[in-house]
Design an enzyme around this catalytic site. Structure first.
Site, mmCIF file in Angstrom:
data_model
loop_
_atom_site.group_PDB
_atom_site.id
_atom_site.type_symbol
_atom_site.label_atom_id
_atom_site.label_comp_id
_atom_site.label_asym_id
_atom_site.label_seq_id
_atom_site.Cartn_x
_atom_site.Cartn_y
_atom_site.Cartn_z
ATOM 1 N N GLU A 1 -10.518 -19.815 -0.430
ATOM 2 C CA GLU A 1 -10.473 -19.975 1.031
ATOM 3 C C GLU A 1 -11.874 -20.202 1.583
ATOM 4 O OE1 GLU A 1 -7.924 -17.304 3.278
ATOM 5 O OE2 GLU A 1 -9.536 -17.037 4.747
ATOM 6 N N TYR B 1 -8.802 -21.560 10.502
ATOM 7 C CA TYR B 1 -8.731 -22.225 11.803
ATOM 8 C C TYR B 1 -9.347 -21.299 12.838
ATOM 9 C CZ TYR B 1 -6.556 -25.337 15.247
ATOM 10 O OH TYR B 1 -6.326 -26.259 16.249
ATOM 11 N N ALA C 1 -11.269 -20.314 16.794
ATOM 12 C CA ALA C 1 -10.766 -20.210 18.171
ATOM 13 C C ALA C 1 -11.272 -21.342 19.053
ATOM 14 C CB ALA C 1 -11.169 -18.866 18.760
ATOM 15 N N HIS D 1 -5.168 -23.795 7.664
ATOM 16 C CA HIS D 1 -4.662 -22.696 8.481
ATOM 17 C C HIS D 1 -4.413 -23.246 9.888
ATOM 18 C CE1 HIS D 1 -6.540 -19.232 5.924
ATOM 19 N NE2 HIS D 1 -6.404 -20.322 5.191
ATOM 20 N N ASP E 1 -5.978 -13.969 16.576
ATOM 21 C CA ASP E 1 -6.319 -12.794 17.389
ATOM 22 C C ASP E 1 -6.895 -13.263 18.717
ATOM 23 O OD1 ASP E 1 -5.729 -10.589 15.634
ATOM 24 O OD2 ASP E 1 -7.355 -11.357 14.362
ATOM 25 N N HIS F 1 -0.060 -4.475 9.797
ATOM 26 C CA HIS F 1 -0.924 -5.134 10.785
ATOM 27 C C HIS F 1 -1.407 -4.063 11.779
ATOM 28 C CE1 HIS F 1 -1.816 -7.491 14.430
ATOM 29 N NE2 HIS F 1 -2.239 -8.398 13.558
ATOM 30 N N ASP G 1 6.482 -3.349 10.468
ATOM 31 C CA ASP G 1 5.627 -4.412 9.945
ATOM 32 C C ASP G 1 6.394 -5.264 8.922
ATOM 33 O OD1 ASP G 1 2.620 -5.179 9.960
ATOM 34 O OD2 ASP G 1 3.235 -5.244 7.850
ATOM 35 N N LYS H 1 9.447 -13.743 9.153
ATOM 36 C CA LYS H 1 8.663 -14.974 8.929
ATOM 37 C C LYS H 1 9.194 -15.728 7.705
ATOM 38 C CE LYS H 1 4.460 -12.866 9.383
ATOM 39 N NZ LYS H 1 3.002 -12.723 9.608
ATOM 40 N N GLN I 1 -3.746 -9.609 3.460
ATOM 41 C CA GLN I 1 -5.064 -9.187 3.950
ATOM 42 C C GLN I 1 -5.745 -8.345 2.859
ATOM 43 O OE1 GLN I 1 -7.787 -9.531 5.346
ATOM 44 N NE2 GLN I 1 -7.025 -9.598 7.461
HETATM 45 P P1 FAD Z 1 2.332 -12.073 13.564
HETATM 46 O O1 FAD Z 1 3.137 -12.215 12.338
HETATM 47 O O2 FAD Z 1 2.794 -12.790 14.785
HETATM 48 O O3 FAD Z 1 2.224 -10.500 13.867
HETATM 49 C C1 FAD Z 1 1.348 -10.003 14.882
HETATM 50 C C2 FAD Z 1 1.863 -8.613 15.300
HETATM 51 O O4 FAD Z 1 3.093 -8.755 16.018
HETATM 52 C C3 FAD Z 1 2.179 -7.696 14.130
HETATM 53 O O5 FAD Z 1 1.906 -6.375 14.508
HETATM 54 C C4 FAD Z 1 3.670 -7.900 13.905
HETATM 55 O O6 FAD Z 1 4.301 -6.807 13.281
HETATM 56 C C5 FAD Z 1 4.157 -8.099 15.337
HETATM 57 N N1 FAD Z 1 5.310 -9.001 15.416
HETATM 58 C C6 FAD Z 1 5.516 -10.119 14.683
HETATM 59 N N2 FAD Z 1 6.658 -10.721 15.058
HETATM 60 C C7 FAD Z 1 7.171 -9.975 16.073
HETATM 61 C C8 FAD Z 1 8.325 -10.092 16.888
HETATM 62 N N3 FAD Z 1 9.192 -11.085 16.723
HETATM 63 N N4 FAD Z 1 8.533 -9.138 17.853
HETATM 64 C C9 FAD Z 1 7.671 -8.101 18.024
HETATM 65 N N5 FAD Z 1 6.547 -7.944 17.267
HETATM 66 C C10 FAD Z 1 6.306 -8.873 16.308
HETATM 67 N N6 FAD Z 1 -6.974 -15.745 12.030
HETATM 68 C C11 FAD Z 1 -7.501 -16.885 12.553
HETATM 69 O O7 FAD Z 1 -7.846 -16.912 13.740
HETATM 70 N N7 FAD Z 1 -7.658 -18.020 11.789
HETATM 71 C C12 FAD Z 1 -7.293 -18.056 10.476
HETATM 72 O O8 FAD Z 1 -7.453 -19.091 9.826
HETATM 73 C C13 FAD Z 1 -6.747 -16.867 9.896
HETATM 74 N N8 FAD Z 1 -6.368 -16.849 8.589
HETATM 75 C C14 FAD Z 1 -5.841 -15.699 8.053
HETATM 76 C C15 FAD Z 1 -5.475 -15.696 6.696
HETATM 77 C C16 FAD Z 1 -4.961 -14.546 6.125
HETATM 78 C C17 FAD Z 1 -4.567 -14.561 4.663
HETATM 79 C C18 FAD Z 1 -4.816 -13.358 6.899
HETATM 80 C C19 FAD Z 1 -4.277 -12.105 6.291
HETATM 81 C C20 FAD Z 1 -5.184 -13.357 8.246
HETATM 82 C C21 FAD Z 1 -5.693 -14.524 8.839
HETATM 83 N N9 FAD Z 1 -6.065 -14.561 10.182
HETATM 84 C C22 FAD Z 1 -6.600 -15.716 10.721
HETATM 85 C C23 FAD Z 1 -5.949 -13.364 11.034
HETATM 86 C C24 FAD Z 1 -4.594 -13.299 11.794
HETATM 87 O O9 FAD Z 1 -4.497 -14.371 12.699
HETATM 88 C C25 FAD Z 1 -4.548 -11.975 12.543
HETATM 89 O O10 FAD Z 1 -4.523 -10.910 11.620
HETATM 90 C C26 FAD Z 1 -3.440 -11.814 13.558
HETATM 91 O O11 FAD Z 1 -3.668 -10.617 14.306
HETATM 92 C C27 FAD Z 1 -2.050 -11.658 12.953
HETATM 93 O O12 FAD Z 1 -1.513 -12.830 12.617
HETATM 94 P P2 FAD Z 1 -0.011 -12.880 12.039
HETATM 95 O O13 FAD Z 1 0.220 -14.289 11.704
HETATM 96 O O14 FAD Z 1 0.191 -11.868 10.973
HETATM 97 O O15 FAD Z 1 0.809 -12.470 13.362
#
Ligand code: FAD
Length: 294
Positions: free
Chosen positions: A18, A50, A52, A78, A110, A153, A162, A169, A180
């Site tokens: 990555e 990716y 912000a 991403h 985030d 998370h 979680d 998904k 993570q």
């Molecule tokens: P989600 O799956 O949407 O989850 C976010 C929160 O909402 C979680 O607490 C989850 O339990 C909750 N949730 C999910 N779905 C629902 C629902 N339907 N109803 C209620 N609650 C829900 N960030 C970047 O900016 N750019 C990157 O390129 C990037 N790459 C990453 C690569 C990896 C391998 C990892 C682990 C993280 C990466 N991140 C990146 C960070 C990531 O964007 C953050 O950790 C973000 O806070 C969570 O993203 P997610 O896709 O898991 O969110």
């Protein structure tokens, strides 16, 4: 072009790498040096994160296009929902397809500036990664990955919730997940068990950061979201003033972790490279994951 999931079908464990998008020309040179050094080791795929902001986002598209057209690597881009309307997201996904990228890691992102600040979706955008998975899937024949969190998370109230949203998904069309950072093989394996117990057989891949410096240790603790085990701190912190010894011990720790994960049958180790190749080359070399000719 092969997909990430096809690249994970082999019998032997693989590794992937990555990168983040370069900020300027000097960064770009560093990134491409690392790419060219890792390419002969035949990683399963290479991803670019990716950011912000606009320029960083352009950097992701430009760099992943170059990976797709100028290397033998399987590219994955991403994508996040941060500050994007659905039509902008469609546009970016269209760009990815146009430059030959068929693998997308769909993460929510985030809040810019303060990762623990309130998450406010774009008024015409998406709220959760699950919706981004659905959008990518609806736009073409993409292989889609998502993120997963061994300790949950940071915004999840408990591991059960979680896991429930992670499984959603997969049900929405994700083919695999990347975890993570974490400290012990067991921490990752428990996540994998939770997913399997929920009836999902999609691969969950461990995220690995070579612990070469005190900074990488601190970053790992921050991203993992839990304190490091005392055993690890006792081994590494006394070496803080001896960078060479710290690096050697850190590489030993990570190699040992990877060996345990391979013994447990993980199909791929996903390395956060920080756009450098040396530490990753060293670890995968010690694990015997590189082709004999390399
Ligand atoms: P989600 O799956 O949407 O989850 C976010 C929160 O909402 C979680 O607490 C989850 O339990 C909750 N949730 C999910 N779905 C629902 C629902 N339907 N109803 C209620 N609650 C829900 N960030 C970047 O900016 N750019 C990157 O390129 C990037 N790459 C990453 C690569 C990896 C391998 C990892 C682990 C993280 C990466 N991140 C990146 C960070 C990531 O964007 C953050 O950790 C973000 O806070 C969570 O993203 P997610 O896709 O898991 O969110």
């Amino acid at each position: 072009m092969t997909s990430v999931i096809e690249r994970l079908q082999g019998d032997a464990p693989a590794f992937s790498i990555e990168f983040f998008p370069p900020r300027d020309e000097a960064d770009e040179a560093v990134l491409w040096k690392a790419v060219r050094e890792l390419e002969p080791l035949d990683p399963a795929y290479m991803s670019i994160t990716y950011g912000a902001g606009g320029s960083s986002r352009d950097g992701t598209i430009r760099s992943i296009a170059r990976v797709a057209t100028e290397t033998t690597l399987c590219p994955m881009a991403h994508l996040t929902a941060v500050n994007h309307s659905v039509s902008e997201l469609r546009n970016v996904i269209g760009w990815y397809a146009a430059v030959g990228v068929r693998n997308i890691l769909a993460v929510r992102g985030d809040p810019p500036g303060d990762v623990y600040g309130d998450w406010v979706p774009h008024p015409q955008g998406l709220k959760y990664a699950e919706e981004l998975v659905e959008l990518v899937r609806s736009l073409g024949d993409f292989c889609v990955g998502v993120s997963a969190f061994p300790y949950g998370h940071p915004r999840s109230p408990d591991l059960e919730t979680d896991t429930k949203y992670l499984v959603r998904k997969f049900r929405a069309g994700a083919d695999f997940a990347i975890a993570q950072l974490f400290f012990e093989a067991e921490d990752f394996l428990r996540l994998r068990d939770r997913v399997a117990a929920a009836g999902c057989d999609a691969p969950v891949l461990p995220g690995i950061m070579p612990l070469t410096t005190l900074r990488t240790l601190r970053t790992t603790i921050r991203l993992a979201g839990v304190p490091a085990p005392q055993r690890l701190l006792d081994r590494l912190e006394p070496l803080a003033d001896d960078p060479k010894a710290f690096r050697a011990a850190g590489i030993d720790v990570v190699t040992d972790l990877c060996e345990k994960l391979i013994a447990e049958g993980v199909p791929d180790l996903h390395f956060y490279t920080f756009n450098r190749s040396k530490a990753t080359r060293e670890v995968v070399g010690r694990l015997g994951l590189v082709p004999a000719r390399a």
